[in-house]
Every structure is written in structure tokens, then in C-alpha cells.
Design a protein around this motif. Structure first.
Motif, PDB file in Angstrom:
ATOM      1  N   SER A   1      36.458  34.140  40.964  1.00 21.79           N
ATOM      2  CA  SER A   1      35.045  33.965  40.685  1.00 21.79           C
ATOM      3  C   SER A   1      34.888  33.530  39.241  1.00 21.79           C
ATOM      4  O   SER A   1      35.806  33.656  38.433  1.00 21.79           O
ATOM      5  CB  SER A   1      34.263  35.263  40.938  1.00 21.79           C
ATOM      6  OG  SER A   1      32.868  35.020  40.894  1.00 21.79           O
ATOM      7  N   SER A   2      33.718  33.012  38.909  1.00 25.99           N
ATOM      8  CA  SER A   2      33.415  32.608  37.542  1.00 25.99           C
ATOM      9  C   SER A   2      31.906  32.537  37.394  1.00 25.99           C
ATOM     10  O   SER A   2      31.168  32.493  38.382  1.00 25.99           O
ATOM     11  CB  SER A   2      34.044  31.248  37.209  1.00 25.99           C
ATOM     12  OG  SER A   2      33.396  30.215  37.940  1.00 25.99           O
ATOM     13  N   ILE A   3      31.446  32.490  36.153  1.00 29.33           N
ATOM     14  CA  ILE A   3      30.009  32.396  35.892  1.00 29.33           C
ATOM     15  C   ILE A   3      29.424  31.129  36.517  1.00 29.33           C
ATOM     16  O   ILE A   3      28.358  31.155  37.147  1.00 29.33           O
ATOM     17  CB  ILE A   3      29.740  32.420  34.374  1.00 29.33           C
ATOM     18  CG1 ILE A   3      30.041  33.826  33.791  1.00 29.33           C
ATOM     19  CG2 ILE A   3      28.306  32.024  34.075  1.00 29.33           C
ATOM     20  CD1 ILE A   3      29.080  34.913  34.224  1.00 29.33           C
ATOM     21  N   ALA A   4      30.108  29.998  36.362  1.00 30.82           N
ATOM     22  CA  ALA A   4      29.590  28.746  36.918  1.00 30.82           C
ATOM     23  C   ALA A   4      29.446  28.828  38.425  1.00 30.82           C
ATOM     24  O   ALA A   4      28.437  28.386  39.004  1.00 30.82           O
ATOM     25  CB  ALA A   4      30.502  27.578  36.527  1.00 30.82           C
ATOM     26  N   ASN A   5      30.448  29.383  39.100  1.00 29.90           N
ATOM     27  CA  ASN A   5      30.360  29.555  40.547  1.00 29.90           C
ATOM     28  C   ASN A   5      29.192  30.453  40.930  1.00 29.90           C
ATOM     29  O   ASN A   5      28.485  30.201  41.911  1.00 29.90           O
ATOM     30  CB  ASN A   5      31.657  30.154  41.083  1.00 29.90           C
ATOM     31  CG  ASN A   5      32.567  29.098  41.692  1.00 29.90           C
ATOM     32  OD1 ASN A   5      32.388  27.908  41.455  1.00 29.90           O
ATOM     33  ND2 ASN A   5      33.544  29.524  42.460  1.00 29.90           N
ATOM     34  N   ALA A   6      28.984  31.515  40.152  1.00 26.94           N
ATOM     35  CA  ALA A   6      27.888  32.436  40.458  1.00 26.94           C
ATOM     36  C   ALA A   6      26.542  31.724  40.411  1.00 26.94           C
ATOM     37  O   ALA A   6      25.644  32.015  41.210  1.00 26.94           O
ATOM     38  CB  ALA A   6      27.905  33.616  39.490  1.00 26.94           C
TER      39      ALA A   6
END
Length: 726
Positions: free
Chosen positions: A387-392
Motif C-alpha cells: 500500500s502507499s499514500i498515492a494508492n490510498a
């Protein structure tokens, strides 16, 4: 009819189906690259998404991957790009498409410089889709990651191009099984959101920019100029109704709720968020600055409690931790340490600190509605992780469909808003990302997403497809849209239609921030006398970003003709915070005696109230800063120093180009009989791309690349350095 072509990647590559679905035979194509399982799980949504792309006039090619082999995918994309009929202009990588982890190419990043030998390759490699969109780069395979089977390691070869310039644009849609929903559920929901956005295009008329703690020295001059430049980008927002808003982290002790609420505005189109970051965190606040004595004491107490907790967690005795604090800050009352081990106090402190920043776990209640987000932060775009901030952002239930983000750490001083105004004139977000092609920067989401053009006569994507020199010349003369003028300069420069003298003339005469910035950036590639003159002029530019870039170029160039401009800026009373920081970083790259001599020449012309005190302070600053890296460079050549220590100092050469010491460093490198030292020094010299000593370094590297008495590894590194500098 529009053509959908489905290409199956198995043991070999073959076209297996061709179905006539939509009208017209387009000039350009687009590749939808997806793994077989993801396509099976979201076939309806993927087909609907491709159909919307087809309606824009692009011929859609499906590339269905069953091999999980990066080289096979790259070969297909290169073939689709090179074919005479409907060559692709871009691609989207959907689902479990192999992630390439690039090594030996840190010079293609803006800031990443992790020691590949000292750190695990999972951490010291750069996840990058330049493998799939820049066909001038050449790579050697290094194998698959045993713990992360979707990741493959590649080394940039010495024969490769040594700069990034993508041939196509790309985007990455990589949902994972996290946060309680499956990757396929996320994919279906996301594509439905994108299809809705494509069917209902809206113009860019609401923009937010944010600045977090510690970013570019918290320069308010930079932020003031940024808003002025955003109005240049989007001139139709110069109106009575507010269209550009700003949030500074100092506004609130905990800025997170305000930022989240603003990002949840349903009318927000584009947001640029400047802050520090990690793959799971947007760092927003530090402990707030306060003039209230009670608040100051409260913060000191919290700091002392956290220090004690940190010590205990690292098995440091409490009395040792307190003694360390006393040595550093002096004595504190015993009562100020109270509560360090109290559960309620610990919980309260933890919540207070937690609310300073924005985390992945916040996305359970945080539903960003902003269509496109630019995360000007380190690691927020680490798409290779679960997961990552951009994906979120893109997989949240909100309206966000695209995020510009970085897979590793990133330079703060970069042209982050380059061409952003063109998104309001029909440029896709994929093309926006294509023209900011650092190894680490990516478009997370649909690269074909476009806002409705604010001027129905202009479609930037179509202009890029036509790529007509006559049109670019006409647009360069049209000052209505400075962002379009800047793109015209870039396109004409690439065609050889603008000389460095033309660029310098534009830099001197244009009143547009963007146009001067474009001319300056292109001049860095010319590396001639006009470039040096632009740096000198840039040190008094009225746009803070140009002035800051010029200050950074002082350090990278080391040309002694720049010393007068450097000293003039250094003794100026009101130099902005970030420019002042950059000047101090540049001083060690010049001969200190020459800096002092110029300071003595210029200072008598100043008019300070307490001239003697200011004289002493500035002179001392120059003396201290000018010496900062001289000893380190000398230690590189010190036979008494351990090899490990010398290797560490050699690595410092990548960041700190002490130009006046280059001749003796080159002489030492040539005479060194240690291949490991020679290879490390050659790699470090490869970063001197703008140095006044560049030609001297390049000649040495070229000669060493042909010297058969040297080891193959040294000769290969010498060739790579030569190709980087030539």
C-alpha cells in the motif's frame, strides 16, 4: 470503426483478436496492459474504460500479460510505439504487472543516493516505470526478488542513454489486498469512477496548494510567488470568485483536519501538496511554534516524556537518558518528567503527536474528492509496496482519479508545477507526467484523464500529436497562455529551432515566470557562456523559483565568473530563506580566498545600520561555509585514512562538487591502483554534468574507458561517466 486489438503475452507474442467496435481510424494508439486474472475479474469495467478511451480518438490495444516478464512487456510496448499505423502515445499498467526495480541509475533521480552496497537491494533500488516508457534506456537483468515475486531488478548499462526522456506516457493502477477489500474489488470500483469522470468532463476552476513543516526552508516568498505563477498557469481564474486557495501548516496546531476537509470539497479539481513524506505518511506539522509560556512548558514536558520512553524502548537506563538531556539542555525539574510511564498520559501524548500528520489509517474516514493530486513528497508513490499514500487516494471512495507521486525520496528544489496549467487546456495527466520524467516520478491512476479545456479552441494533446514547428512558433508569440508558450519553447528547443542565444534572449526579456523558468532549464542543457550569464542574471530574478534554481546552479557549475553574482546575493539584506540556504550550500564549491576577495570588494558599497557587525557576520559565514568540504575532498587522497573512510568521502562527491579541486582528484584517481576506489570516483564524477571542469573529467573518463590495463568494471564505469558528461 474504432479498433480494439487484444494481444496475449504467453511464451511468444501474437495478435489473437481484432474486433471492430468504434468509428474512425485514429492517428495514435494507446495500450491497456493488464494481467489475465485482473482482466477476468474486472472485464466489464476494463472494457468500459477502454471504450471511453476509444471515444477520444485513440486506438486501444489490449496487452494481456500471462508471463509476468518485464522484458516481454517492454518489447511489445516498443513494437506498438514503433509501428507505422496508430503507434501508441501512452500506456496504462493495470493489476499485477511486473515492477522494475532499477539499480545503478541514481543519477536519473532528483535526489536518491542510497549506498547500493551497504543496503538491501529492495531498499536501495528505484521502482520505476521508465523501464516501460523510455526506450532509449538500456538495462541488464539482475533477477527476481525472492520475497517480492512481482519485483524484478535491472541495472542501467554503460551503453544506455544517461538521461530520461520518455517516448510514451504511462500510468500505474496497482490495487492490492489491503484495508479490508480485495484488489479486484478496488479495481472495479476505481475503473467505474474513472469512466464516470470521462463521461462528465469538468474544467479546472478550483485549485488548492499546501505547504507542510520544513519544506523549502518554509520560505513565504516561495509560496507568494507560487500563487502568482498559478494565476499564470490558469489565467481564467483571474476573476472575482476565488479559484486558488492556500493552506499553510502553521495555520493550526493540528492542520490535518483542515487539510482533509478542504480535500473533501466536491468542487476541488487540482491540489498540489508540498510536504515531507514516507510510503504511509504525509508529514504535515511539527510541534507548533508558540509565544505562550504555558504552551512552551507543555511542549518541553512532552519532549522530555517522549525522550524517556524512547530511551526505555532502546534499553537505555533512565538515569543515563536524563544525564544526556542535562548535558545538552541543562537541568529540568523532576516534575517535568512525570507521566512518562503513565498509560493515560502516554495515550494522550500519542494522540497529540499522531494528529500532527496524515497516515494511511486515516483513509478509513478520509475520502478525498479532489480529481487530481500532486504529492510533492518523498516515497508517497511507493507503488511497489502493498500500500502507499498515492494508492490510498485513488482507491478511496472519493472522486480522485490520478495522483502524481514519487516512489523514492525526491528533491525539494524542483520545477514541480511544470506545465500544470496545460491540464486546463486539454493536456492529459499522463502527458503532464511525461514532461517531468525523473526516474522516481509516476502517474498513479489513469494517464488518459483530461479536464475539459477552458478554451475550446485549444487541445494540448492534439497539439502534441501534430507536433508542428509552425504551430509551436505561432504559440510562442501568443502570450495569452504562458504555460503553452513554455511548452512551445521546449518543443522548438528539442527540434534545434532555438539556440542558447534565443533562450537567453527569452530569459532576459520575458515577463512570464514560466517562460523564464523554461528558458533557464533548457539553458542548463546548453552548458555554454549563455548558461553562465543566465545564472548570473537569475540571482536577481523577480521569481523566487528562478532565483533558487540559479543559486543551485552556482554549486553545480563552479564557474568563477559567477562569484560576483554569488557574493552580491549573499550580502543582500533580504535574500529569501531558501535562496540563502542554497547560497551557503554553494560556497564550499568555490575557492574560499576568491570568495573573500570579492566580498571585500563589494561590501563597502552596502548601507547597513550596524555595518561593522554585519561585515563580521557575513565574512565569518563565508569563511566557515567555504571550508566545509575541502578537508573531506583532501581525505579522499589521504593514504593514512582507512579505505572505508575514503570510500565514504568519495560518495560525498556526488552531492558536493568542489570544482577547484577536480584536477588533483583526477590525478589521484588515475594513479590509484585500487579498482574499487577508481570505480567509485568515476561514478561520483559522473554527477559533475554542469561543472566548469566537465570537459576535463569527460576526457579522463573516455581515456580510462579505452585503457585495457584497467579492470572491466572500471572501464565500464568510465564509459558510463563519459556518456553522462558528454
Amino acid at each position: 470503426m474504432q479498433t480494439f486489438k487484444k494481444i496475449l503475452l504467453a511464451a511468444t507474442v501474437a495478435t489473437i483478436a481484432s474486433a471492430q467496435l468504434f468509428a474512425a481510424s485514429p492517428r495514435r494508439g494507446f495500450a491497456v496492459v493488464i494481467d489475465a486474472r485482473s482482466y477476468e475479474e474486472a472485464r466489464r469495467q476494463v472494457d468500459d474504460y477502454a471504450a471511453e478511451i476509444g471515444k477520444s480518438g485513440l486506438e486501444v490495444h489490449f496487452v494481456i500479460d500471462r508471463t509476468c516478464q518485464p522484458d516481454s512487456l517492454r518489447q511489445v510496448l516498443r513494437q506498438l510505439w514503433g509501428q507505422p499505423k496508430a503507434p501508441i502515445e501512452g500506456a496504462v499498467l493495470i493489476g499485477d504487472i511486473p515492477v522494475v526495480m532499477v539499480r545503478d541509475a541514481q543519477h536519473l533521480t532528483s535526489a536518491f543516493k542510497m549506498d547500493q552496497a551497504a543496503f538491501d537491494r529492495w531498499e536501495s533500488s528505484v521502482p520505476s516505470d521508465r523501464f516501460y516508457d523510455d526506450f532509449s534506456l538500456e538495462f541488464a537483468p539482475l533477477g527476481r526478488d525472492s520475497l517480492h515475486p512481482g519485483c524484478f531488478y535491472y541495472s542501467l548499462t554503460a551503453e544506455s542513454a544517461q538521461r530520461t526522456r520518455p517516448d510514451i506516457y504511462s500510468g500505474r493502477i496497482r490495487p492490492t489486498d489491503c484495508s479490508g477489500t480485495s484488489r479486484y474489488e478496488k479495481l472495479r470500483s476505481y475503473l467505474e469512477k474513472v469512466v464516470e469522470a470521462k463521461r462528465n468532463p469538468e474544467p479546472v476552476d478550483q485549485i488548492l496548494f499546501f505547504s507542510g513543516n520544513g519544506f523549502i526552508s518554509e520560505s513565504m516568498v516561495a509560496r507568494i510567488d507560487e500563487k502568482a505563477t498559478l494565476f499564470e498557469h490558469f489565467p481564467w481564474l483571474e476573476r472575482q470568485r476565488s479559484g486558488i486557495s492556500y493552506i499553510d501548516h502553521k495555520r493550526d496546531a493540528h492542520i490535518k483536519p483542515r487539510l482533509m476537509n478542504e480535500m473533501q470539497r466536491r468542487d476541488l479539481d487540482f491540489a498540489v501538496l508540498h510536504h515531507h513524506g514516507d510510503w504511509d505518511t504525509e508529514y504535515l506539522n511539527n510541534l507548533p511554534m508558540t509565544n505562550d509560556t504555558k504552551q512552551q512548558i507543555m511542549q518541553i514536558k512532552m519532549y522530555l516524556r517522549e525522550s524517556m520512553r524512547h530511551a526505555i524502548s532502546h534499553d537505555i537506563p533512565a538515569d543515563s537518558a536524563r544525564a544526556r538531556i542535562t548535558r545538552r539542555y541543562g537541568e529540568f525539574p523532576d516534575a517535568w518528567f512525570a507521566g512518562a510511564d503513565d498509560p493515560k498520559t502516554r495515550a494522550a501524548d500519542s494522540l497529540y503527536l499522531w494528529d500532527l500528520d496524515l497516515y494511511l489509517s486515516d483513509f478509513g474516514r478520509y475520502k478525498p474528492e479532489c480529481r487530481v493530486v500532486s504529492l510533492d513528497a518523498c516515497f508517497n508513490g511507493s507503488f511497489h509496496r502493498d500500500s502507499s499514500i498515492a494508492n490510498a487516494y485513488i482507491f478511496s471512495p472519493g472522486r480522485t482519479v490520478a495522483v502524481l507521486a514519487n516512489s523514492v525520496n525526491v528533491l525539494q528544489d524542483k520545477w514541480v508545477d511544470r506545465y500544470v496549467g496545460l491540464t486546463g487546456l486539454g493536456m492529459s495527466v499522463g502527458n503532464l507526467a511525461k514532461y517531468a520524467p525523473y526516474l522516481e516520478q509516476h502517474l498513479i491512476g489513469d494517464p488518459t484523464f483530461r479536464f475539459a479545456s477552458a478554451d475550446k479552441r485549444i487541445d494540448v494533446d492534439e497539439l502534441l500529436r501534430q507536433d508542428s514547428p509552425a504551430t509551436w512558433k505561432r504559440l510562442l508569440a501568443d502570450s495569452r497562455y504562458p504555460a503553452l508558450q513554455a511548452l512551445a519553447v521546449e518543443k522548438l528547443f528539442r527540434r534545434g529551432a532555438l539556440s542558447s542565444a534565443d533562450l537567453l534572449r527569452t530569459f532576459r526579456e520575458s515577463d512570464s515566470h514560466q517562460l523564464r523558468m523554461q528558458a533557464f532549464v533548457n539553458l542548463t542543457e546548453c552548458r555554454d557562456d549563455n548558461f553562465i550569464e543566465a545564472i548570473a542574471l537569475g540571482m536577481s530574478d523577480n521569481y523566487e523559483m528562478v532565483e533558487r534554481f540559479a543559486a543551485n546552479m552556482l554549486a553545480k557549475s563552479g564557474d568563477e565568473r559567477l562569484i560576483p553574482a554569488m557574493i552580491a546575493s549573499s550580502i543582500r539584506n533580504n535574500t529569501s530563506e531558501r535562496v540563502e540556504f542554497s547560497l551557503k550550500q554553494a560556497m564550499p564549491m568555490f575557492d574560499g580566498e576568491k570568495l573573500i576577495a570579492e566580498f571585500e570588494r563589494q561590501f563597502p558599497e552596502t548601507n547597513y545600520i550596524d555595518s561593522e557587525t554585519v561585515y563580521r557576520l557575513i565574512r565569518h559565514s563565508i569563511e566557515v561555509n567555504a571550508k566545509r568540504w575541502t578537508a573531506t575532498m583532501k581525505s579522499v587522497m589521504d593514504p593514512e585514512r582507512t579505505k572505508k573512510g575514503r570510500m565514504q568521502d568519495i560518495r560525498a562527491m556526488r552531492n558536493y562538487h568542489v570544482h577547484f579541486m577536480v584536477p588533483e582528484l583526477l590525478d589521484y584517481m588515475r594513479r590509484s591502483g585500487d579498482p574499487e576506489v577508481q570505480q567509485a570516483m568515476l561514478e561520483a564524477f559522473g554527477w559533475f554534468t554542469l561543472s566548469a571542469r566537465r570537459d576535463e573529467i569527460a576526457r579522463t573518463a573516455f581515456d580510462m574507458s579505452r585503457d585495457e590495463s584497467l579492470s572491466p568494471a572500471v572501464r565500464s564505469e568510465a564509459l558510463k561517466t563519459y556518456n553522462r558528461l558528454k
